[in-house]
Design a protein around this motif. Structure first.
Motif, short mmCIF file in Angstrom:
data_model
loop_
_atom_site.label_atom_id
_atom_site.label_comp_id
_atom_site.label_asym_id
_atom_site.label_seq_id
_atom_site.Cartn_x
_atom_site.Cartn_y
_atom_site.Cartn_z
N PRO A 182 -22.63 -81.43 47.04
CA PRO A 182 -23.76 -82.35 46.86
C PRO A 182 -24.88 -81.77 46.00
N ALA A 183 -25.04 -80.45 46.05
CA ALA A 183 -26.09 -79.81 45.26
C ALA A 183 -25.74 -79.72 43.78
N ASP A 184 -24.45 -79.75 43.45
CA ASP A 184 -24.02 -79.65 42.06
C ASP A 184 -22.70 -80.40 41.89
N PRO A 185 -22.71 -81.73 42.01
CA PRO A 185 -21.46 -82.49 41.98
C PRO A 185 -20.72 -82.42 40.66
N GLU A 186 -21.41 -82.20 39.56
CA GLU A 186 -20.74 -82.12 38.27
C GLU A 186 -20.19 -80.73 38.00
#
Length: 772
Positions: free
Chosen positions: A231-235
């Motif tokens: 969730p903090a860095d989905p990409e």
């Protein structure tokens, strides 16, 4: 207990599964080091209170069923989980998960001793935390619902895994794991994952083309490493779902190759088979509603009402909807599949099963139908629109935020006169009592005079009895003058109170300066106070009500004046334990047998209410004009009952414009619009319910104290002279619905059922004007 079967190990070897003695020293040493490092001295707690697989409670999707408790209506919940016993799974996922997550699974003792000791030493020495786990340890982590990499978690994980490996076979543990591990997209367990990502199954008894293949199973097992994006860095950290983005697909391919190499090392594939195996590009696109099915059908609106109803019950009050959706509940609704099928076939006017009179009409035409079981209040059929995600034209409900949803209120026109008539016969007024019934009449007390803005009251139709008509004749002819005078005589409070007691809980009032009528909860204040918000026009159907409430009112009269609250939920259970069940109670309106018989006797003479299948039936049409027009109508109704089924049908427009047929005619009334839908539905539904009409016959009134009539006695229902507002239209009938449980007939009186829904905010209705 550990079984005695054989389990496929690497290269096709087998490992015996009877209980074996194992050395405990490595585990004990690891535990001691961990206990010492964490400063935990109460290690016995972990040994005595760790959960075992029988304690496992993972989120499960909730299933909504029809009234038979067997036929699914919809599936709810972000979590989708379907259990498949280990011996019913094909080998694809069994082999792929071992190659992906624990290549020593078939030979290890359930615990990665070196990994535990590394974690313990890192704890003591202040080094980096360690986390390697066997499949057994991973399942233990899920079973204990443990989160994060902490030392106490690592200890508990090891102890649970130790106990699991003692109590269960390798096959059982692998089955536990494959049925519980998350695969992303809300899918828990390999079967849900196979369905979600590939539309396939792991069941070995399915046709070969429907079974999950080896290559597809490897894609799924790759996702276990990281089922969802960070969730903090989905990409940047998208995980292994190949449809999430390009990086995720490359992650999936790399992991898939790693699993393929492991399959070769374990002997599940030869080198040539591995070389011939291709990465599958058939993963389905991400669907935000994965695990939630059939919510965009007409019954999706039923689900909305089900959730709203359950929010008012003790087990779910004040809790978010996720508690219901993800709780693994079995919700059995009141909806009878046979009745629902008949409702959709008749009221969905876009189908070729709808009556000929309403098929092929303009797109702004819309129908709604609600059917209620007399004496129980069970909603047996509900059609508020063709999509569960669309507008609800049959009623309203409160969403999770307490906001009102739905467009189900419409001025009922003359169909509301049923409540006037019921109030009259309860007060001892005979339906044979005669009154002055001219074409127009002034009512100064109500402000309806020639000098007023609205003018005098006018009849929309003429009747042979005019100007001196019996109440029953005025009912059949829908004479507004007679019913306006009757409402003045009774008092608006008595009419409103009769409607409220029968089942009309909401009515929409016109507020000066506000273009949108406002909802009034008829239960909020005494009838005389509520009546101050409405004028005498209430008696001829000026103020909007819902199709659902109107159907409940008809069910009350069908039950001989015994009212039960309309509801959608029969029961809620989980793990074969009852969580909540419907409360069947009725309230007596005070209609004696004579009053009920006079009501039935009068309304069975409405020509549009006659059924041709041997059932006694009663009903009333209704039409509401567009603005001040006397030739254009915007709402048409037909309501009525047999002794076993009551229903209300509305036919109008979605944009508030007049009903205009495809050939340009405005001649659309209750008798020609809503009535064909009602008759087709009632005919097919009563046939499908397979009840004996002889057990539901209406009684004959005695008419005590009535005055002699100067004309001949009333004609029987089949020969009653029709008026333009009650003339029938022919209609085809659809195929018979499927079977489900029988409803009951007219019930006995029971205590009052307390309403479960709070008053909602204002709902915007369609603005209209004159009655028919």
């Amino acid at each position: 207990m550990r079984g005695t079967g054989e389990t496929p190990g690497p290269a096709g070897a087998t490992t015996a599964s009877p209980k074996r003695k194992r050395r405990r020293l490595p585990v004990v040493l690891a535990v001691c080091v961990l206990l010492a490092g964490c400063g935990l001295v109460a290690g016995g707690y972990y040994f005595d209170s760790v959960p075992t697989p029988s304690d496992l409670k993972l989120p499960e999707s909730t299933t909504v069923f029809y009234a038979d408790g067997r036929t699914p209506m919809a599936k709810l919940g972000a979590q989708n989980r379907t259990i498949v016993p280990y011996d019913q799974m094909n080998d694809s996922a069994k082999q792929a998960i071992v190659a992906a997550e624990d290549r020593t699974f078939w030979t290890n003792r359930g615990i990665d001793f070196k990994g535990v000791l590394r974690a313990a030493w890192a704890n003591v020495s202040g080094g980096q935390r360690q986390g390697a786990s066997t499949l057994t340890q991973q399942y233990a982590r899920i079973a204990a619902d443990l989160r994060g990499v902490t030392y106490s978690r690592k200890l508990r994980e090891a102890v649970i895994a130790w106990k699991l490996d003692d109590a269960y076979t390798k096959e059982e543990i692998l089955g536990f794991y494959l049925n519980t591990v998350p695969f992303g997209r809300g899918a828990y367990g390999i079967e849900a994952a196979a369905q979600t990502y590939f539309g396939k199954t792991v069941r070995r008894d399915a046709p070969p083309e429907r079974q999950l293949t080896q290559a597809e199973a490897m894609v799924l097992c790759a996702m276990v490493k990281q089922p969802e994006a960070d969730p903090a860095d989905p990409e940047g950290t998208p995980g292994y779902d190949p449809r999430r983005n390009a990086l995720a697909k490359q992650n999936s391919i790399d992991r898939w190759n790693y699993i393929r190499d492991g399959m070769v090392k374990l002997g599940y594939l030869t080198s040539q088979q591995a070389a011939d195996l291709a990465y599958p590009d058939t993963v389905r696109p991400i669907d935000k509603d994965a695990g939630r099915s059939d919510l965009d059908r007409p019954t999706g609106l039923v689900v909305n009402h089900v959730l709203a109803e359950l929010r008012g019950t003790e087990p779910f009050r004040g809790k978010p909807d996720e508690v219901i959706r993800d709780g693994g509940y079995r919700i059995v609704t009141t909806i009878d599949k046979r009745v629902q099928d008949a409702a959709e076939a008749a009221a969905d006017i876009r189908r070729d099963t709808a009556p000929r009179a309403v098929r092929g009409q303009p797109r702004n035409w819309q129908a709604a139908l609600v059917a209620v079981e007399p004496g129980t209040g069970r909603v047996l059929g509900y059609y508020g629109g063709d999509k569960g995600s669309g507008a609800d034209y049959a009623g309203w409900y409160s969403d999770e935020d307490g906001q009102a949803r739905g467009f189900g209120q419409h001025p009922p026109g003359s169909s509301f006169k049923v409540y006037d008539l019921a109030a009259a016969v309860r007060d001892g007024i005979s339906v044979k009592e005669r009154s002055d019934s001219p074409d127009t009449k002034e009512f100064p007390a109500s402000g309806r005079t020639k000098g007023s803005a609205a003018g005098p009251i006018r009849n929309a139709e003429r009747a042979p009895c005019q100007p001196d008509c019996a109440l029953w004749e005025a009912t059949v002819a829908s004479l507004n003058v007679t019913y306006f005078e009757l409402t003045e005589r009774l008092g608006t409070d008595k009419v409103i109170e009769m409607a409220r007691q029968a089942g009309v809980e909401s009515m929409w009032e016109t507020v000066r300066g506000n273009p949108r009528p406002q909802r009034v909860d008829l239960r909020s204040d005494p009838a005389d106070e509520v009546a101050k918000r409405f004028s005498t026009e209430v008696g001829i159907g000026q103020y909007g009500i819902t199709v659902q409430d109107h159907a409940n009112g008809m069910a009350t009269f069908a039950a001989g004046g015994k009212r039960a609250d309309a509801h959608f939920v029969r029961s809620v259970s989980k793990d074969d334990e009852e969580v909540w069940t419907e409360q069947l109670r009725t309230t007596d309106l005070g209609l004696d047998r004579e009053a009920v018989d006079q009501l039935d006797w009068t309304l069975r003479r409405v020509r549009a209410a006659k059924l041709d299948n041997g059932w006694d039936s009663a009903g009333k049409t209704g039409t509401w004009q567009a603005g001040k027009s006397t030739t254009q109508n915007v709402h048409t109704w037909m309501v009525g009952w047999t002794g076993a089924l009551a229903s209300a049908v509305w036919l109008g427009t979605t944009d508030g414009k007049p009903l205009r047929t495809s050939d340009g005619s405005y001649d659309v009334y209750g008798s020609t619009g809503a009535a064909p839908i009602w008759r087709q539905f009632m005919t097919k539904a009563t046939e499908a319910m397979k009840l004996d009409p002889g057990k539901y016959r209406f009684g004959e009134p005695k008419f005590p104290g009535d005055t002699p009539e100067p004309t001949a006695s009333a004609p029987p229902p089949s020969t009653a002279a029709p008026t333009p507002s009650d003339s029938p239209s022919p209609s085809p009938t659809p195929s018979s619905p499927s079977p489900s449980p029988e409803p009951t007939g007219r019930p006995t009186s029971r205590p009052t059922l307390t309403p479960t829904l709070p008053p909602p905010p204002t709902i915007t209705p369609t603005r209209t004007r004159g009655p028919r």
